[in-house]
Scaffold this motif. Sequence first.
Motif, mmCIF file in Angstrom:
data_model
loop_
_atom_site.group_PDB
_atom_site.id
_atom_site.type_symbol
_atom_site.label_atom_id
_atom_site.label_comp_id
_atom_site.label_asym_id
_atom_site.label_seq_id
_atom_site.Cartn_x
_atom_site.Cartn_y
_atom_site.Cartn_z
ATOM 1 N N PRO A 16 0.817 -1.223 0.000
ATOM 2 C CA PRO A 16 0.000 0.000 0.000
ATOM 3 C C PRO A 16 0.852 1.275 0.000
ATOM 4 O O PRO A 16 0.476 2.261 -0.634
ATOM 5 N N LYS A 17 1.982 1.247 0.661
ATOM 6 C CA LYS A 17 2.843 2.428 0.685
ATOM 7 C C LYS A 17 3.423 2.702 -0.691
ATOM 8 O O LYS A 17 3.520 3.850 -1.114
ATOM 9 N N GLU A 18 3.805 1.629 -1.387
ATOM 10 C CA GLU A 18 4.330 1.810 -2.738
ATOM 11 C C GLU A 18 3.254 2.383 -3.653
ATOM 12 O O GLU A 18 3.523 3.254 -4.470
ATOM 13 N N GLN A 19 2.007 1.906 -3.501
ATOM 14 C CA GLN A 19 0.907 2.411 -4.314
ATOM 15 C C GLN A 19 0.652 3.883 -3.985
ATOM 16 O O GLN A 19 0.413 4.695 -4.875
ATOM 17 N N LEU A 20 0.701 4.238 -2.703
ATOM 18 C CA LEU A 20 0.501 5.625 -2.296
ATOM 19 C C LEU A 20 1.577 6.521 -2.890
ATOM 20 O O LEU A 20 1.276 7.607 -3.401
ATOM 21 N N MET A 21 2.817 6.076 -2.862
ATOM 22 C CA MET A 21 3.898 6.883 -3.427
ATOM 23 C C MET A 21 3.720 7.027 -4.934
ATOM 24 O O MET A 21 3.968 8.086 -5.493
ATOM 25 N N GLU A 22 3.271 5.965 -5.593
ATOM 26 C CA GLU A 22 3.038 6.031 -7.032
ATOM 27 C C GLU A 22 1.915 7.020 -7.346
ATOM 28 O O GLU A 22 2.006 7.807 -8.283
ATOM 29 N N ASP A 23 0.854 7.008 -6.524
ATOM 30 C CA ASP A 23 -0.246 7.958 -6.702
ATOM 31 C C ASP A 23 0.226 9.389 -6.471
ATOM 32 O O ASP A 23 -0.155 10.304 -7.203
ATOM 33 N N LEU A 24 1.057 9.589 -5.462
ATOM 34 C CA LEU A 24 1.571 10.924 -5.169
ATOM 35 C C LEU A 24 2.450 11.419 -6.313
ATOM 36 O O LEU A 24 2.376 12.594 -6.693
ATOM 37 N N ARG A 25 3.244 10.523 -6.894
ATOM 38 C CA ARG A 25 4.060 10.908 -8.058
ATOM 39 C C ARG A 25 3.166 11.368 -9.208
ATOM 40 O O ARG A 25 3.474 12.343 -9.894
ATOM 41 N N ALA A 26 2.066 10.655 -9.424
ATOM 42 C CA ALA A 26 1.143 11.012 -10.502
ATOM 43 C C ALA A 26 0.515 12.382 -10.251
ATOM 44 O O ALA A 26 0.373 13.186 -11.175
ATOM 45 N N VAL A 27 0.144 12.661 -9.001
ATOM 46 C CA VAL A 27 -0.447 13.959 -8.656
ATOM 47 C C VAL A 27 0.562 15.075 -8.896
ATOM 48 O O VAL A 27 0.225 16.128 -9.454
ATOM 49 N N VAL A 28 1.800 14.861 -8.482
ATOM 50 C CA VAL A 28 2.845 15.865 -8.682
ATOM 51 C C VAL A 28 3.050 16.119 -10.174
ATOM 52 O O VAL A 28 3.134 17.265 -10.623
ATOM 53 N N THR A 29 3.093 15.064 -10.969
ATOM 54 C CA THR A 29 3.267 15.215 -12.416
ATOM 55 C C THR A 29 2.105 15.986 -13.026
ATOM 56 O O THR A 29 2.307 16.892 -13.850
#
Length: 111
Positions: A16-29
Motif C-alpha cells: 500500500p505504501k508503494e501504491q501511495l507513493m506512485e499515486d503521489l508521483r502522478a499527482v505531482v506530475t
Amino acid sequence: MKANPTVTEDAASMAPKEQLMEDLRAVVTDAEELLRATANQTGEGIASARERIRESLHSARLRLASAEAALVERTRQAARATDEYVHEHPWQAVGIGAGVGVLIGMLIARR
C-alpha cells in the motif's frame, strides 16, 4: 513452524505504501503539467494560485523523498531479518522454499 511476524508484517505493509507513493508521483506530475499549461494566463488570482501550487509541489516532493527513504530502509530491514532467519533455520527455509516450489508447479500444471 512459526513464521517470523516482523518479516510478514513488513512485506504486507509495503505494497500500500508503494501504491501511495506512485499515486503521489502522478499527482505531482499532473500539477506540474497544470502549471505549464497555465503559464500564459495572467491575473492576480492565477498568480496567487500558481504560487500556492508551486509551494505544495515542493512540500509534496520533500514528503515523497522522505517516504521513499523510509520504504527503502524498511525493505533493507526486512531483507536483513529474512537473511538472519534463513541462517538460523536453514532446514525450515529449505522446506518453505520446496513447498512454495511445489505449489507454483501445481498452479502451472493446471494451465
